[in-house]
Design a protein around this motif. Structure first.
Motif, short mmCIF file in Angstrom:
data_model
loop_
_atom_site.label_atom_id
_atom_site.label_comp_id
_atom_site.label_asym_id
_atom_site.label_seq_id
_atom_site.Cartn_x
_atom_site.Cartn_y
_atom_site.Cartn_z
N LYS A 194 -39.82 55.10 -3.77
CA LYS A 194 -39.42 56.43 -3.26
C LYS A 194 -38.67 56.21 -1.94
N THR A 195 -37.37 56.04 -2.05
CA THR A 195 -36.55 55.74 -0.86
C THR A 195 -35.41 56.73 -0.65
N ARG A 196 -35.15 57.57 -1.62
CA ARG A 196 -33.98 58.46 -1.47
C ARG A 196 -34.32 59.63 -0.55
N LEU A 197 -33.36 59.97 0.28
CA LEU A 197 -33.56 61.07 1.24
C LEU A 197 -32.57 62.19 0.89
N ILE A 198 -33.08 63.40 0.87
CA ILE A 198 -32.26 64.54 0.45
C ILE A 198 -32.06 65.48 1.63
N GLY A 199 -30.81 65.69 2.00
CA GLY A 199 -30.47 66.68 3.02
C GLY A 199 -29.83 67.90 2.38
N ARG A 200 -29.01 68.58 3.13
CA ARG A 200 -28.39 69.80 2.59
C ARG A 200 -26.97 69.92 3.16
N GLU A 201 -26.07 70.38 2.33
CA GLU A 201 -24.73 70.69 2.84
C GLU A 201 -24.86 71.61 4.05
N ARG A 202 -24.00 71.43 5.01
CA ARG A 202 -23.98 72.22 6.25
C ARG A 202 -25.21 71.99 7.14
N GLY A 203 -26.01 70.95 6.81
CA GLY A 203 -27.16 70.63 7.66
C GLY A 203 -26.74 69.77 8.84
N ALA A 230 -37.95 60.20 -1.57
CA ALA A 230 -38.99 60.18 -0.53
C ALA A 230 -39.20 61.55 0.09
N ALA A 231 -38.10 62.18 0.48
CA ALA A 231 -38.26 63.40 1.30
C ALA A 231 -37.02 64.28 1.22
N LYS A 251 -44.41 70.04 -6.55
CA LYS A 251 -44.40 69.74 -7.99
C LYS A 251 -44.02 68.28 -8.23
N HIS A 252 -43.08 67.76 -7.42
CA HIS A 252 -42.55 66.41 -7.67
C HIS A 252 -43.04 65.37 -6.66
N ASN A 253 -44.03 65.75 -5.85
CA ASN A 253 -44.57 64.77 -4.90
C ASN A 253 -43.49 64.24 -3.95
N ILE A 254 -42.77 65.16 -3.35
CA ILE A 254 -41.70 64.82 -2.39
C ILE A 254 -42.10 65.43 -1.05
N LEU A 255 -41.94 64.65 0.02
CA LEU A 255 -42.27 65.18 1.35
C LEU A 255 -41.21 66.19 1.79
N LEU A 256 -41.66 67.22 2.49
CA LEU A 256 -40.73 68.23 3.02
C LEU A 256 -40.74 68.15 4.54
#
Ligand code: PLP
Length: 445
Positions: free
Chosen positions: A140-149, A219-220, A249-254
């Protein structure tokens, strides 16, 4: 009190300083210089008042030159100027952590200190990666951000950040990330006060990303509860709750980046409280010391801290930290700022003012070129139609004229004018601020 009326000489040579996020050559030809500040106002070197419409850079929530903060910093410099942050401690940093943890909702109860919002963001991302690593889920290494963040300017922050100018020059380290769609739809949301009704479904974009990469690699997710730097985009109603549900639901950190929204900007200590959503981590900075001394950090939930505490007692649990993590001057400034916020009820004050503030800001609807207005807490943003000769020019001219002609400091992003004054602003100062904006919006038509 500061030396109230004395002018402070402006420097003659501006060349050596390479200014951050600034058009250096234009500034140096025609500077916008401030030399001191008190309460709601900056003062130019020749002592002209400039109303602080932005709490500095969204940070001076208690206003300027607050005597208890000045005294706390002065006393701290005398008592303990610096203490190593690795393997040694000092009393005020523990007190600051406890006070911040007490303000955070739920079991967000441990605080890791950094020196800025960027360092806070990178720290949170690293804690997320290390958490999964030590929990036996190293994929679990992928990090998810957001457009315009916007999550600051470290490599971690710009990787998950969604502002193209902050990414496009900086190349190949920005891998292993993906981005949610942003939440702004002008057609459906224009001129909403507070959280727009439309757009909770934008959270479902996380399901698309999970389907693409698989949750076992993620990951998050990191988002600002209200995207600040790209023009103040309040979260649609229900959006953050839905994001939390999908992460669960997917066990991802927020992770909530509350560098702007923390410490009263939205009428609560943290936006997490306003929205009744408990993220796994909150990053903070800015308002934690009311902007007086650099400080940032990450508040983590108990299960995250505990996950690191399993090994032998004498082993360092997290190989991460900064020379200036929990600096004594910052810790002292933090405690004094939190005292002011509490004693003057500034978070509650912001909450009570929000309706009148939103009405005042919305009164700019109908002025020339105003294509949208957004408000949230004590934040306002006015989108102007761009000029034919280039995006951002109209708002930049407005910002410059507001400073020189009206004595008002604002922030711009493209053709958005954003404002977020100190939480001590009075009702008549709100009116003054809005009338200054109105005159200049008309002048740049
Ligand atoms: N995160 C957010 C949401 C911000 O708005 C900012 C700064 O504006 C940062 C992070 C970065 O903070 P700093 O400039 O202290 O590194």
């Amino acid at each position: 009190m500061t030396s109230a009326s004395s002018a402070i000489a402006a420097p003659n040579d501006l060349e050596a300083y390479w200014m951050p996020f600034t058009a250096n050559r234009s500034f140096k030809k025609n500077p916008r210089m401030v030399a001191r500040a008190e309460g709601m106002f900056y003062y130019t070197p020749d002592n002209k008042p400039v109303m602080d419409g932005t709490a500095g850079l969204w940070c001076c929530n208690a206003g300027h030159a607050r005597e208890p903060i000045i005294q706390a910093i002065q006393a701290q410099a005398r008592d303990l100027d610096y203490a190593p942050s690795f393997q040694y401690g000092h009393p005020k940093v523990f007190a600051a952590a406890a006070r911040i943890a007490a303000l955070a909702p739920g079991d967000l109860d441990h605080v890791f200190f950094a020196g800025s919002g960027s360092e806070a963001g990178d720290s949170a991302l690293k804690i997320a990666l290390a958490y999964w690593n030590i929990s036996g889920k190293a994929a679990k290494t992928r990090l998810i951000g957001r457009e315009r963040g916007y999550h600051g300017v470290g490599f971690g922050g710009i990787s998950v950040g969604g502002m193209s100018n902050n990414r496009k020059f900086f190349g190949s380290l920005l891998t292993g990330v993906d981005h949610l769609a942003h939440t702004y739809d002008r057609e459906k949301q224009a001129f909403s006060k507070g959280e727009p009704e439309y757009g909770a479904h934008f959270a479902d974009d996380l399901e698309r990303i999970v389907a693409l990469h698989d949750a076992s690699t993620i990951a998050a997710v990191i988002v600002e509860p209200m995207a600040g730097s790209t023009g103040a985009l309040p979260p649609p109603k229900g959006y953050l709750k839905r994001l939390r549900e999908i992460c669960d639901k997917h066990n991802i950190l927020l992770i909530f980046d509350e560098v702007i929204t923390g410490f009263g900007r939205l009428g609560f200590a943290f936006a997490a409280e306003r929205y009744g959503v408990i993220p796994d981590m909150i990053t903070f900075a800015k308002g934690v010391t009311s902007g007086t001394v650099p400080m940032g950090g990450v508040i983590v939930r108990k299960h995250i801290y505990d996950a690191f505490m399993g090994g032998p007692d004498n082993v360092i649990e997290l190989f991460h930290g900064y020379t200036y993590s929990g600096h004594p001057l910052a810790a002292a400034a933090c405690l004094a700022s939190l005292d002011i916020y509490r004693d003057e009820g500034l978070f509650e004050r912001a909450r009570a003012m929000e309706g009148a503030w939103a009405d005042a800001v919305m009164s700019l609807k109908g002025e020339p070129n105003v294509v949208d207005i957004r408000t949230l807490g004590i934040v306002g943003a006015v989108d102007l139609a761009p000029r034919a000769d280039g995006v951002g020019k109209r708002a930049f001219e407005a910002m410059d004229r507001l400073f020189r002609e009206e004595g008002l400091m604002v922030r711009t992003a493209a053709d958005t004018i954003a404002f977020s004054p100190p939480l001590i602003i009075t009702e008549s100062q709100v009116d003054e601020l809005i009338e200054k904006l109105r005159r200049v919006i008309r002048a740049v038509a």
